[in-house]
Write an enzyme that holds these catalytic residues in place. Sequence first.
Site, PDB file in Angstrom:
ATOM      1  N   GLY A  61      88.785  32.903  48.452  1.00 25.99           N
ATOM      2  CA  GLY A  61      87.939  34.053  48.135  1.00 25.99           C
ATOM      3  C   GLY A  61      87.916  34.363  46.645  1.00 25.99           C
ATOM      4  O   GLY A  61      87.910  35.522  46.250  1.00 25.99           O
ATOM      5  N   ALA A  71      84.188  31.104  43.634  1.00 27.92           N
ATOM      6  CA  ALA A  71      83.504  30.041  44.391  1.00 27.92           C
ATOM      7  C   ALA A  71      83.335  30.437  45.855  1.00 27.92           C
ATOM      8  O   ALA A  71      82.248  30.297  46.430  1.00 27.92           O
ATOM      9  CB  ALA A  71      84.283  28.731  44.272  1.00 27.92           C
ATOM     10  N   ILE A  77      98.325  34.831  47.197  1.00 27.48           N
ATOM     11  CA  ILE A  77      98.087  33.706  46.280  1.00 27.48           C
ATOM     12  C   ILE A  77      97.200  34.153  45.118  1.00 27.48           C
ATOM     13  O   ILE A  77      97.425  33.775  43.974  1.00 27.48           O
ATOM     14  CB  ILE A  77      97.449  32.520  47.042  1.00 27.48           C
ATOM     15  CG1 ILE A  77      98.464  31.966  48.050  1.00 27.48           C
ATOM     16  CG2 ILE A  77      97.005  31.416  46.073  1.00 27.48           C
ATOM     17  CD1 ILE A  77      97.907  30.894  48.956  1.00 27.48           C
ATOM     18  N   ALA A 114      81.908  34.049  31.452  1.00 28.74           N
ATOM     19  CA  ALA A 114      80.634  33.843  30.752  1.00 28.74           C
ATOM     20  C   ALA A 114      79.779  32.883  31.565  1.00 28.74           C
ATOM     21  O   ALA A 114      80.291  31.962  32.209  1.00 28.74           O
ATOM     22  CB  ALA A 114      80.873  33.278  29.359  1.00 28.74           C
ATOM     23  N   LYS A 120      74.352  38.123  27.560  1.00 26.54           N
ATOM     24  CA  LYS A 120      74.715  36.979  26.710  1.00 26.54           C
ATOM     25  C   LYS A 120      73.441  36.256  26.288  1.00 26.54           C
ATOM     26  O   LYS A 120      72.673  35.798  27.143  1.00 26.54           O
ATOM     27  CB  LYS A 120      75.635  36.042  27.514  1.00 26.54           C
ATOM     28  CG  LYS A 120      75.957  34.754  26.785  1.00 26.54           C
ATOM     29  CD  LYS A 120      76.887  33.863  27.585  1.00 26.54           C
ATOM     30  CE  LYS A 120      76.944  32.477  26.980  1.00 26.54           C
ATOM     31  NZ  LYS A 120      77.707  31.532  27.795  1.00 26.54           N
ATOM     32  N   THR A 160      80.134  26.491  32.075  1.00 31.52           N
ATOM     33  CA  THR A 160      79.429  25.722  33.103  1.00 31.52           C
ATOM     34  C   THR A 160      80.086  25.750  34.486  1.00 31.52           C
ATOM     35  O   THR A 160      79.482  25.276  35.449  1.00 31.52           O
ATOM     36  CB  THR A 160      79.284  24.254  32.652  1.00 31.52           C
ATOM     37  OG1 THR A 160      80.523  23.823  32.088  1.00 31.52           O
ATOM     38  CG2 THR A 160      78.191  24.112  31.625  1.00 31.52           C
TER      39      THR A 160
HETATM   40  C1  FAD Z   1      90.862  29.152  31.606  1.00 34.63           C
HETATM   41  C2  FAD Z   1      89.610  29.224  32.378  1.00 34.63           C
HETATM   42  C3  FAD Z   1      88.476  29.863  31.843  1.00 34.63           C
HETATM   43  C4  FAD Z   1      87.272  29.892  32.546  1.00 34.63           C
HETATM   44  N1  FAD Z   1      86.172  30.460  31.994  1.00 34.63           N
HETATM   45  C5  FAD Z   1      84.984  30.353  32.627  1.00 34.63           C
HETATM   46  C6  FAD Z   1      83.780  30.843  32.060  1.00 34.63           C
HETATM   47  O1  FAD Z   1      83.774  31.473  31.000  1.00 34.63           O
HETATM   48  N2  FAD Z   1      82.624  30.644  32.728  1.00 34.63           N
HETATM   49  C7  FAD Z   1      82.588  29.991  33.915  1.00 34.63           C
HETATM   50  O2  FAD Z   1      81.507  29.778  34.456  1.00 34.63           O
HETATM   51  N3  FAD Z   1      83.716  29.569  34.500  1.00 34.63           N
HETATM   52  C8  FAD Z   1      84.899  29.716  33.880  1.00 34.63           C
HETATM   53  N4  FAD Z   1      86.032  29.263  34.482  1.00 34.63           N
HETATM   54  C9  FAD Z   1      85.984  28.740  35.800  1.00 34.63           C
HETATM   55  C10 FAD Z   1      85.996  29.856  36.802  1.00 34.63           C
HETATM   56  O3  FAD Z   1      87.098  30.701  36.600  1.00 34.63           O
HETATM   57  C11 FAD Z   1      86.122  29.234  38.146  1.00 34.63           C
HETATM   58  O4  FAD Z   1      85.140  28.271  38.296  1.00 34.63           O
HETATM   59  C12 FAD Z   1      85.893  30.258  39.201  1.00 34.63           C
HETATM   60  O5  FAD Z   1      86.679  31.374  38.976  1.00 34.63           O
HETATM   61  C13 FAD Z   1      86.110  29.662  40.524  1.00 34.63           C
HETATM   62  O6  FAD Z   1      87.426  29.702  40.906  1.00 34.63           O
HETATM   63  P1  FAD Z   1      87.691  29.318  42.401  1.00 34.63           P
HETATM   64  O7  FAD Z   1      87.044  30.349  43.243  1.00 34.63           O
HETATM   65  O8  FAD Z   1      87.309  27.905  42.579  1.00 34.63           O
HETATM   66  O9  FAD Z   1      89.278  29.353  42.551  1.00 34.63           O
HETATM   67  P2  FAD Z   1      90.365  30.588  42.579  1.00 34.63           P
HETATM   68  O10 FAD Z   1      89.903  31.723  41.756  1.00 34.63           O
HETATM   69  O11 FAD Z   1      91.637  29.928  42.218  1.00 34.63           O
HETATM   70  O12 FAD Z   1      90.385  31.035  44.077  1.00 34.63           O
HETATM   71  C14 FAD Z   1      91.114  30.322  45.064  1.00 34.63           C
HETATM   72  C15 FAD Z   1      91.113  31.088  46.373  1.00 34.63           C
HETATM   73  O13 FAD Z   1      91.722  30.291  47.363  1.00 34.63           O
HETATM   74  C16 FAD Z   1      92.649  31.080  48.087  1.00 34.63           C
HETATM   75  N5  FAD Z   1      93.707  30.228  48.637  1.00 34.63           N
HETATM   76  C17 FAD Z   1      94.340  29.202  48.019  1.00 34.63           C
HETATM   77  N6  FAD Z   1      95.276  28.677  48.838  1.00 34.63           N
HETATM   78  C18 FAD Z   1      95.211  29.372  49.996  1.00 34.63           C
HETATM   79  C19 FAD Z   1      95.933  29.314  51.213  1.00 34.63           C
HETATM   80  N7  FAD Z   1      96.932  28.447  51.427  1.00 34.63           N
HETATM   81  N8  FAD Z   1      95.614  30.202  52.182  1.00 34.63           N
HETATM   82  C20 FAD Z   1      94.625  31.116  52.012  1.00 34.63           C
HETATM   83  N9  FAD Z   1      93.909  31.208  50.868  1.00 34.63           N
HETATM   84  C21 FAD Z   1      94.209  30.351  49.871  1.00 34.63           C
HETATM   85  C22 FAD Z   1      93.155  32.092  47.079  1.00 34.63           C
HETATM   86  O14 FAD Z   1      93.684  33.210  47.710  1.00 34.63           O
HETATM   87  C23 FAD Z   1      91.865  32.404  46.324  1.00 34.63           C
HETATM   88  O15 FAD Z   1      91.153  33.386  47.039  1.00 34.63           O
HETATM   89  C24 FAD Z   1      87.235  29.285  33.810  1.00 34.63           C
HETATM   90  C25 FAD Z   1      88.366  28.701  34.369  1.00 34.63           C
HETATM   91  C26 FAD Z   1      89.548  28.664  33.670  1.00 34.63           C
HETATM   92  C27 FAD Z   1      90.747  28.015  34.287  1.00 34.63           C
END
Ligand code: FAD
Length: 504
Positions: A14, A17, A43, A51, A79, A345
């Site tokens: 959650g 993505a 977690i 951005a 932006k 991106t």
């Molecule tokens: C340093 C950094 C800077 C960034 N800056 C930008 C930016 O400026 N612009 C941009 O477009 N993108 C940026 N990004 C990318 C952006 O942060 C991510 O693409 C976006 O937040 C997506 O994250 P996610 O949802 O894939 O993963 P996460 O935010 O890590 O979410 C993972 C989810 O999975 C769940 N989960 C994991 N394991 C389990 C389990 N065993 N049981 C139940 N639930 C679980 C967690 O609870 C959480 O809800 C950046 C990323 C980083 C690392």
Amino acid sequence: MNDSRIRDVVIVGGGTAGWMAAGALSATMGEQLRIRLIESDEIGIVGVGEATIPAIRLFNGLVRIDEDEFIRATQGSFKLGIEFLNWGRIGESYMHVFGQIGQSLDLIEFWQYWLRGRKEGLAGPLGEYSLNEVAARAGKFGRLPPHPGGQIDGISYAFHFDAALYARFLRGHSERNGVVRTEGKITGINRNAQNGFIRSVTLETGEEIAGELFIDCSGFRGLLIEQELETGYVDWSHWLPSDRAIAVPTANVGPIRPYTQSIAHPAGWQWRIPLQHRTGNGHVFSSKFMSEDEATQILLDTVEGETLADPRTIQFKTGMRKLAWNRNVIALGLASGFIEPLESTSIHLVQNGIARLISHFPDRHFAQSNIDTYNRRIAYDYERIRDFIILHYTANQRDEPFWRHVREMELPQSLRDKIELFKATGRIFREQEELFAEVGWFQVLIGQNILPETYHPLADALTRDELAGFLNDLKTILAAPVPRLPSHAEFIAQTCAAEPAHAG
Ligand SMILES: Cc1cc2nc3c(=O)[nH]c(=O)nc-3n(C[C@H](O)[C@H](O)[C@H](O)COP(=O)(O)OP(=O)(O)OC[C@H]3O[C@@H](n4cnc5c(N)ncnc54)[C@H](O)[C@@H]3O)c2cc1C
């Protein structure tokens, strides 16, 4: 009615993505699907993606999000582009802004005339021919429509926002559209013995949640796609050696800028992202060239306001999953790969993955040809963005070991071809569905001091006086609306200021 239709979709995670996938699928296919999303507060999420690029407005439209409501809910700001400082040589700066630069004439792009004008001392800096850049440098913003006549665009914009608040905002939308959220930690994954497909996941509580299609949004760990299915990873760290980011929020100082800043440092770069309630900062660097302590110190020495939390380090490896879709699992977000946020991106790649998933939505037969096509398209999207990011690094004139390394390294053939073509002819070609348009490549190539030997012969069709007139007229027309625009801060205050209750 096709009885092979998929009904049960399970989204694991959650973060941005997971909730983007839930929001888009429930808005478009909610009548046909039962969508469950599992997330674990224990977690948590990465929550630093702040951005974006203008395509996010299409996504918000798809999910039927009101733009002002969204900005208020996420402490957002506008932006117009990115300012790059110290990237070519220390002390230099340039902008990569969204939208049009100049205006094409007689079938050739504006910049061919600009290249000739520059050679003949007739053209000013590139940014003077961009409405976005003139507005950005003046700290102004407005939702400006295209110029009457339709040949000159209005302002093109994206957003800065708090990623954690964005996920929360999308959750509200998704739940109203029928998505069922389950809080809990997944501790077991159960597969179909015959085909290796995921059948269900088991939570710490013992509850088992079954599905036909699983969307892995579990972050870097890739709970289903990697830990369970062992899909493998294509490692690009030899081209993009940064492997850590240190992030710290600070209080705002002065009026908030309508653009992101990217400041190059001796072994990486720093982002500065202005939101309504704070500024997001981070230092992306390569641990092969700099220690974490030194990188933290550089960040703390160069932020503008008082820090609001302790710096935290995020480790990553640049690259992508060998397959974004494996069996009945599709990975989105950090579970599918990571390219550093230099051109904002990642959230776009999530949006792109969702759009492609909707267009390739499977039935229970999971046709392999459909899966292969999806994977090919996703790999292509990643690779083109990868090349664009490498360009910023490789075309530098700095002297530190990190910058020498990225200047001298062997480049992907696709990028080498693009740079060679530009150097020799001043031409750029956007291939297929490549994300960044020619005008984006041009701004970065010129900004990084890659200058072509020549320009298109049609640019010589104008006399010297005609060329001077064309360039001057464009400059005047493009900049004309800017004095009438409100400041960025005034615009936010008038249309979409966050409630104080959301601050924090
Ligand atoms: C340093 C950094 C800077 C960034 N800056 C930008 C930016 O400026 N612009 C941009 O477009 N993108 C940026 N990004 C990318 C952006 O942060 C991510 O693409 C976006 O937040 C997506 O994250 P996610 O949802 O894939 O993963 P996460 O935010 O890590 O979410 C993972 C989810 O999975 C769940 N989960 C994991 N394991 C389990 C389990 N065993 N049981 C139940 N639930 C679980 C967690 O609870 C959480 O809800 C950046 C990323 C980083 C690392």
